[in-house]
Design an enzyme around this catalytic site. Structure first.
Site, PDB file in Angstrom:
ATOM      1  N   LYS A  60      45.782  45.724  32.470  1.00 14.32           N
ATOM      2  CA  LYS A  60      46.452  44.702  33.303  1.00 14.32           C
ATOM      3  C   LYS A  60      45.736  43.361  33.396  1.00 14.32           C
ATOM      4  CE  LYS A  60      44.368  46.273  37.569  1.00 14.32           C
ATOM      5  NZ  LYS A  60      44.505  46.590  38.966  1.00 14.32           N
ATOM      6  N   SER A 104      56.614  43.253  36.449  1.00 16.68           N
ATOM      7  CA  SER A 104      55.845  42.157  37.042  1.00 16.68           C
ATOM      8  C   SER A 104      56.683  40.898  37.099  1.00 16.68           C
ATOM      9  CB  SER A 104      54.620  41.915  36.160  1.00 16.68           C
ATOM     10  OG  SER A 104      54.006  40.697  36.494  1.00 16.68           O
ATOM     11  N   TYR A 149      49.818  40.645  27.675  1.00 19.00           N
ATOM     12  CA  TYR A 149      50.066  41.516  28.832  1.00 19.00           C
ATOM     13  C   TYR A 149      51.495  41.325  29.347  1.00 19.00           C
ATOM     14  CZ  TYR A 149      50.416  42.747  33.726  1.00 19.00           C
ATOM     15  OH  TYR A 149      50.881  43.238  34.913  1.00 19.00           O
ATOM     16  N   LYS A 201      55.117  43.864  29.486  1.00 21.32           N
ATOM     17  CA  LYS A 201      56.024  44.161  30.600  1.00 21.32           C
ATOM     18  C   LYS A 201      57.474  43.862  30.198  1.00 21.32           C
ATOM     19  CE  LYS A 201      53.004  45.783  33.383  1.00 21.32           C
ATOM     20  NZ  LYS A 201      52.980  47.238  33.616  1.00 21.32           N
ATOM     21  N   PHE A 261      55.213  41.034  42.715  1.00 20.25           N
ATOM     22  CA  PHE A 261      54.567  39.726  42.805  1.00 20.25           C
ATOM     23  C   PHE A 261      53.059  40.005  42.908  1.00 20.25           C
ATOM     24  CE2 PHE A 261      57.909  36.600  42.356  1.00 20.25           C
ATOM     25  CZ  PHE A 261      58.946  37.494  42.108  1.00 20.25           C
ATOM     26  N   SER A 310      35.639  30.000  42.890  1.00 23.20           N
ATOM     27  CA  SER A 310      36.181  28.828  42.195  1.00 23.20           C
ATOM     28  C   SER A 310      37.679  28.762  42.432  1.00 23.20           C
ATOM     29  CB  SER A 310      35.919  28.937  40.683  1.00 23.20           C
ATOM     30  OG  SER A 310      34.542  28.891  40.436  1.00 23.20           O
ATOM     31  N   PHE A 316      40.965  27.376  41.113  1.00 16.20           N
ATOM     32  CA  PHE A 316      41.371  26.869  39.792  1.00 16.20           C
ATOM     33  C   PHE A 316      42.459  25.801  39.916  1.00 16.20           C
ATOM     34  CE2 PHE A 316      40.106  31.357  38.337  1.00 16.20           C
ATOM     35  CZ  PHE A 316      38.809  30.957  38.028  1.00 16.20           C
TER      36      PHE A 316
HETATM   37  N1  UFG Z   1      42.568  31.970  41.446  1.00 13.61           N
HETATM   38  C1  UFG Z   1      41.526  31.131  41.806  1.00 13.61           C
HETATM   39  N2  UFG Z   1      40.264  31.594  41.694  1.00 13.61           N
HETATM   40  C2  UFG Z   1      39.965  32.843  41.245  1.00 13.61           C
HETATM   41  C3  UFG Z   1      41.034  33.706  40.887  1.00 13.61           C
HETATM   42  C4  UFG Z   1      42.327  33.231  40.996  1.00 13.61           C
HETATM   43  O1  UFG Z   1      41.734  29.991  42.213  1.00 13.61           O
HETATM   44  O2  UFG Z   1      38.782  33.193  41.162  1.00 13.61           O
HETATM   45  C5  UFG Z   1      43.954  31.483  41.574  1.00 13.61           C
HETATM   46  C6  UFG Z   1      44.721  31.495  40.279  1.00 13.61           C
HETATM   47  O3  UFG Z   1      44.486  30.303  39.565  1.00 13.61           O
HETATM   48  C7  UFG Z   1      46.137  31.637  40.783  1.00 13.61           C
HETATM   49  C8  UFG Z   1      46.006  32.463  42.054  1.00 13.61           C
HETATM   50  O4  UFG Z   1      44.636  32.358  42.438  1.00 13.61           O
HETATM   51  O5  UFG Z   1      46.635  30.380  41.127  1.00 13.61           O
HETATM   52  C9  UFG Z   1      46.339  33.916  41.851  1.00 13.61           C
HETATM   53  O6  UFG Z   1      45.610  34.391  40.731  1.00 13.61           O
HETATM   54  P1  UFG Z   1      45.459  35.933  40.404  1.00 13.61           P
HETATM   55  O7  UFG Z   1      44.588  36.048  39.195  1.00 13.61           O
HETATM   56  O8  UFG Z   1      45.042  36.684  41.622  1.00 13.61           O
HETATM   57  O9  UFG Z   1      46.932  36.391  40.088  1.00 13.61           O
HETATM   58  P2  UFG Z   1      47.944  35.848  38.966  1.00 13.61           P
HETATM   59  O10 UFG Z   1      49.072  35.255  39.724  1.00 13.61           O
HETATM   60  O11 UFG Z   1      47.322  35.035  37.936  1.00 13.61           O
HETATM   61  O12 UFG Z   1      48.291  37.216  38.233  1.00 13.61           O
HETATM   62  C10 UFG Z   1      48.948  38.221  38.877  1.00 13.61           C
HETATM   63  C11 UFG Z   1      48.539  39.572  38.306  1.00 13.61           C
HETATM   64  C12 UFG Z   1      49.015  39.731  36.906  1.00 13.61           C
HETATM   65  C13 UFG Z   1      50.470  39.366  36.801  1.00 13.61           C
HETATM   66  C14 UFG Z   1      50.712  38.008  37.369  1.00 13.61           C
HETATM   67  C15 UFG Z   1      52.152  37.644  37.343  1.00 13.61           C
HETATM   68  O13 UFG Z   1      47.125  39.717  38.332  1.00 13.61           O
HETATM   69  O14 UFG Z   1      48.836  41.070  36.525  1.00 13.61           O
HETATM   70  O15 UFG Z   1      50.291  38.003  38.700  1.00 13.61           O
HETATM   71  O16 UFG Z   1      52.326  36.307  37.652  1.00 13.61           O
HETATM   72  F1  UFG Z   1      50.886  39.357  35.519  1.00 13.61           F
END
Ligand code: UFG
Length: 344
Positions: free
Chosen positions: A89, A129, A154, A158, A183, A221, A223
């Site tokens: 994942k 997802s 990934y 899905k 989500f 951090s 992002f």
């Molecule tokens: N973020 C940060 N700092 C970090 C980690 C994340 O600022 O250290 C931000 C990311 O940029 C993003 C938000 O927090 O804006 C959420 O990030 P996540 O990595 O927690 O989650 P994502 O939305 O990127 O990903 C999640 C799941 C995936 C799935 C995806 C679908 O982890 O498995 O949602 O959109 F595919």
């Protein structure tokens, strides 16, 4: 005495899987976990048992190992339905190791469907997802929003997984499936007996927050703060993992009671509320009273700017809705982190 239906949960020792096993047991189902423990630990089974008082059946099997998976079905003829979590994942890892993702995520699904069809196990709940929507044109996003080209291998697994299930159901009259498009799952069981325990440096926001608060990481951090959103940071729909687990129980009842209108139906599982990264950090500080060192850094490649769910279909058709508050959810994540790090 009637016996409880036996539900097969692949990946049942994982983060969402373990919470779902608890919810299934509490709803009166018997459970059998199939998990290769590649991204989880046997202690999770103990945690489930401490919460529910019932030890789930457990088979340490990789779903890509067809003979081993077939043996699970052969040895447990009472299996009534399956919930399929077992998958790799990490979005970033999938870009570096695409074949691992296509092999793990698709072969396991194909093997599972084969065995389900061979053993007349007709109902499947599949972990999909919101990644299938990419950056949607409409927000909140509903299930009829077109699926966009995947942003990562990934995400592609899905999308392809959903298609494989639709094609398998079209060719097999008995097969019925619910695709749950999650989500962003966060939080832990309120008992702090089970929760999210990523291997290595967390890639997801909330585990990084809790590990930073626990002193394992120096600084969080953030992002990007230059997105086209009110505060410039990305927006997501953060769904409590216990609420998410309950959605699987609801979906299973829906299938077992033959309430589904179509052989395969997709449902968004989210709260309907979008929160920015900066808002979530502020809520964590407020809910826990813990300071959290954080700095803004550049954007993370591949991030979607903003996405949150329209959960109306799950609310109306499944009768499911997210109940937990974000404060309780963030506190549960922190309580879990404190427990595993032995912080008082
Ligand atoms: N973020 C940060 N700092 C970090 C980690 C994340 O600022 O250290 C931000 C990311 O940029 C993003 C938000 O927090 O804006 C959420 O990030 P996540 O990595 O927690 O989650 P994502 O939305 O990127 O990903 C999640 C799941 C995936 C799935 C995806 C679908 O982890 O498995 O949602 O959109 F595919």
């Amino acid at each position: 005495m009637t016996t409880a239906p036996l539900i097969l949960i692949t990946g049942g020792a994982g983060y969402i899987g373990s919470h779902t096993v608890v919810a299934l047991q509490q709803a009166g189902f018997d459970t059998i976990i199939v998990d290769d423990l590649s991204n989880s630990e046997p202690g999770v089974i103990d945690g489930i048992t401490r919460i529910t008082g019932v030890r789930p059946h457990f088979e340490q099997v990789d779903c890509c190992d067809k003979p081993a998976l077939a043996a699970v079905f052969d040895n447990h003829p009472a299996i009534t339905a399956a919930i399929h979590f077992a998958a790799s994942k990490s979005v970033g890892e999938s870009v570096r190791q695409p074949l691992k993702y296509y092999r793990n995520n698709l072969l396991s699904l194909i093997n599972l469907l084969d065995e389900m069809i061979r053993h007349h196990v007709d109902q499947l709940v599949f972990s999909s997802s919101c990644t299938v929507y990419g950056q949607p044109d409409h927000l909140p996003v509903a299930e009829d929003e077109p699926v966009k080209p995947a942003m990562s291998p990934y995400g592609n697994t899905k999308q392809i997984g959903e298609e494989i299930i639709r094609d398998a159901a079209a060719a097999n009259d008995r097969l019925q499936a619910v695709l749950l498009r999650y989500f962003n799952p966060i939080g832990a069981h309120p008992s702090a007996e089970i929760g999210e325990r990523p291997a290595g440096v967390p890639q997801n926001l909330v585990p990084f927050i809790t590990q930073t608060a626990a002193g394992l990481r120096n600084e969080l951090s953030i992002f990007g703060d230059d997105y086209n959103t009110p505060d410039g940071s990305c927006i997501r729909d953060y769904i409590n993992v216990v609420d998410l687990a309950k959605a699987h129980v609801t979906a299973l009842h829906y299938l077992l009671e033959r309430k589904n209108a179509q052989p395969v139906e997709a449902f968004n599982i989210g709260t309907g509320r979008g929160l920015s990264v900066l808002e979530l950090i502020a809520l964590f500080r407020k809910a826990t009273g813990v300071d959290l060192p954080a700095k803004i850094v550049g954007r993370r490649p591949g991030d979607i700017e903003q996405v949150w769910a329209n959960p109306q279909k799950a609310n109306d058709v499944l009768g499911w809705r997210a109940l937990e508050t974000i404060d309780d959810t963030l506190r549960s994540a922190w309580n879990w982190e404190k427990r595993i790090r032995k912080i008082t």
